[in-house]
Design an enzyme around this catalytic site. Structure first.
Site, mmCIF file in Angstrom:
data_model
loop_
_atom_site.group_PDB
_atom_site.id
_atom_site.type_symbol
_atom_site.label_atom_id
_atom_site.label_comp_id
_atom_site.label_asym_id
_atom_site.label_seq_id
_atom_site.Cartn_x
_atom_site.Cartn_y
_atom_site.Cartn_z
ATOM 1 N N GLY A 14 0.780 -1.175 -0.083
ATOM 2 C CA GLY A 14 0.674 -0.045 -0.210
ATOM 3 C C GLY A 14 0.618 1.215 -0.575
ATOM 4 N NE ARG A 75 -2.513 -4.550 -0.861
ATOM 5 C CZ ARG A 75 -1.795 -3.814 -0.216
ATOM 6 N NH1 ARG A 75 -0.998 -4.741 0.176
ATOM 7 N NH2 ARG A 75 -3.040 -2.830 0.673
ATOM 8 C CG ASP A 106 3.129 -6.655 7.434
ATOM 9 O OD1 ASP A 106 2.330 -6.761 6.206
ATOM 10 O OD2 ASP A 106 2.243 -7.952 8.227
ATOM 11 C CB THR A 129 2.451 0.703 6.369
ATOM 12 O OG1 THR A 129 0.626 0.635 6.771
ATOM 13 C CG2 THR A 129 3.583 0.581 7.215
ATOM 14 C CG ASP A 131 -1.922 -0.305 8.140
ATOM 15 O OD1 ASP A 131 -2.715 0.824 7.727
ATOM 16 O OD2 ASP A 131 -1.803 -0.640 7.191
ATOM 17 C CG ASP A 133 1.601 -2.475 10.600
ATOM 18 O OD1 ASP A 133 2.671 -1.859 9.925
ATOM 19 O OD2 ASP A 133 0.387 -3.159 10.241
ATOM 20 N NE ARG A 175 -2.015 -4.672 6.979
ATOM 21 C CZ ARG A 175 -0.960 -4.921 6.473
ATOM 22 N NH1 ARG A 175 -1.218 -7.012 6.230
ATOM 23 N NH2 ARG A 175 0.122 -4.576 6.664
HETATM 24 O O1 F6P Z 1 -1.394 -0.940 5.086
HETATM 25 C C1 F6P Z 1 -1.826 -0.066 4.532
HETATM 26 C C2 F6P Z 1 -3.852 -0.074 4.833
HETATM 27 O O2 F6P Z 1 -4.317 0.874 3.612
HETATM 28 C C3 F6P Z 1 -4.704 -0.590 5.289
HETATM 29 O O3 F6P Z 1 -4.794 0.364 6.755
HETATM 30 C C4 F6P Z 1 -5.504 -1.565 4.764
HETATM 31 O O4 F6P Z 1 -6.095 -2.499 5.384
HETATM 32 C C5 F6P Z 1 -5.405 -1.855 3.581
HETATM 33 O O5 F6P Z 1 -4.096 -0.850 3.111
HETATM 34 C C6 F6P Z 1 -6.460 -1.830 2.306
HETATM 35 O O6 F6P Z 1 -5.273 -2.009 1.292
HETATM 36 P P1 F6P Z 1 -5.971 -2.265 -0.410
HETATM 37 O O7 F6P Z 1 -5.652 -0.848 -0.335
HETATM 38 O O8 F6P Z 1 -4.999 -3.091 -1.393
HETATM 39 O O9 F6P Z 1 -7.633 -2.527 -0.074
#
Ligand code: F6P
Length: 327
Positions: A14, A75, A106, A129, A131, A133, A175
């Site tokens: 992300g 990803r 991660d 990120t 998050d 985390d 997350r």
């Molecule tokens: O890890 C960053 C994040 O924005 C999280 O907070 C969220 O759960 C996830 O990515 C959303 O992922 P995507 O952009 O693939 O929907």
């Protein structure tokens, strides 16, 4: 120990505000140190598909203030297979890349660790990120900007909540982490905050709302971390509506707007420090490490250690305070 001559840099997973400022720092530190620099587009996807882009100091002009990532991100399912990683390594070899800087979360670290261990290519990772985390760093790139985006939204929602005497449930990202929810919830004066880490349950929230009513609160803001175990903002709002049918309830899911925007001053400086430190570490012979920030000092943590530990990042005083300051 062979000297690294050509460094590849990429962003993966992300996106997060501050990634561009970090790419700028990595590219310019590398060039200043005499290395050739190459951007890899779309993270591991670009590595597998041979999307390599030579970069110089001017390639990263005027990007320090930009959200997103000029290198793009993805990803990549193929990179999760041994065949995909082999393809990626062959492309690195073909392009003469002998060191890597990876910016991401991660998932990015897991891929970097595997690639480096299998093919003996040095790699340094940077925590990027929203998050916050990751183990080994007090803060991750983008977290501060996301918090500021969220409090701007809370402030605006509070205006309308107060005007209409409404109860708003605002769901924020993170997350499995409640960092954004707690930090932005406190900064935005939220009446209640639901976090995955503490899992206080719905009963506690219902009591809080009831207590608020008793002291004549006419509107409330409840922040819900997306990882909270009670099923998200819509589900929580349904339960509350059943218990208090007279409440005028609204739900706002902030979603991906939390991932965009110009990075704050804090994130720009953090991005610059981590990018600079990552290249210095790589050129000093370090590998399979994450550069993080601990007590405002740069700290290296082994990737395996970072990936195998979970850190409880919610300060006890913040948790205690959040329930007291909104009485
Ligand atoms: O890890 C960053 C994040 O924005 C999280 O907070 C969220 O759960 C996830 O990515 C959303 O992922 P995507 O952009 O693939 O929907």
């Amino acid at each position: 120990m062979a000297t690294i001559k050509k460094i590849g840099v990429f962003t993966s997973g992300g996106d997060a505000p501050g990634m561009n400022a970090c790419i700028r720092a990595v590219v310019r530190t590398g060039i200043f140190s005499g290395a050739e620099m190459v951007g890899i587009r779309q993270g591991y996807q670009g590595m597998v598909e041979n999307q390599f882009l030579p970069m110089d100091a001017r390639s990263v002009c005027n990007i320090i203030q930009l959200g997103g990532t000029i290198l793009k991100t993805a990803r990549c399912a193929e990179f999760r297979t041994p065949e995909g990683r082999k393809k990626a390594f062959k492309n690195l070899q073909k392009n003469g890349i002998d060191g890597l800087v990876a910016i991401g979360g991660d998932g990015t670290f897991t891929g970097a660790e595997l690639l480096s261990r299998t093919y003996d290519i040095p790699v340094i990772c940077i925590p990027g990120t929203i998050d916050n985390d990751l183990y080994g760093s007090d803060f991750t790139l983008g977290y501060d900007t996301a918090n500021n985006t969220v409090i701007e939204a809370i402030d605006k929602i509070r205006d309308t909540a107060a005007s209409h005497d409404r109860v708003f449930f605002i769901e924020v990202m993170g997350r499995d982490s409640g960092c954004i929810a707690l930090q932005a919830g406190i900064a935005g004066g939220a009446e209640a905050i639901l976090l995955p880490e503490t899992d206080e349950g719905i009963e506690h929230l219902l009591h809080k709302l009831e207590d608020g009513e008793k002291i004549n609160k006419s509107s409330s803001i409840v922040i819900i971390a997306e990882g909270d175990k009670n099923g998200g903002a819509y589900n929580v709002s349904k339960i509350v509506k059943e218990k208090f049918p007279a409440y005028d309830i609204k739900v706002t899911i902030l979603g991906h707007l939390q991932r965009g925007g110009s990075p704050t001053s804090y994130d720009r400086v953090l991005a610059s420090r981590l990018g600079y430190a990552a290249v210095k570490a790589l050129l000093a012979g370090e590998t399979r490490k994450m550069v993080g920030i601990r007590g405002n000092k740069i700290k290296l943590t082994g990737l395996e250690e970072a990936l195998n530990h979970k850190e409880f990042k919610l300060e006890a005083d913040l948790l205690e305070m959040s329930g007291i300051l909104t009485i």
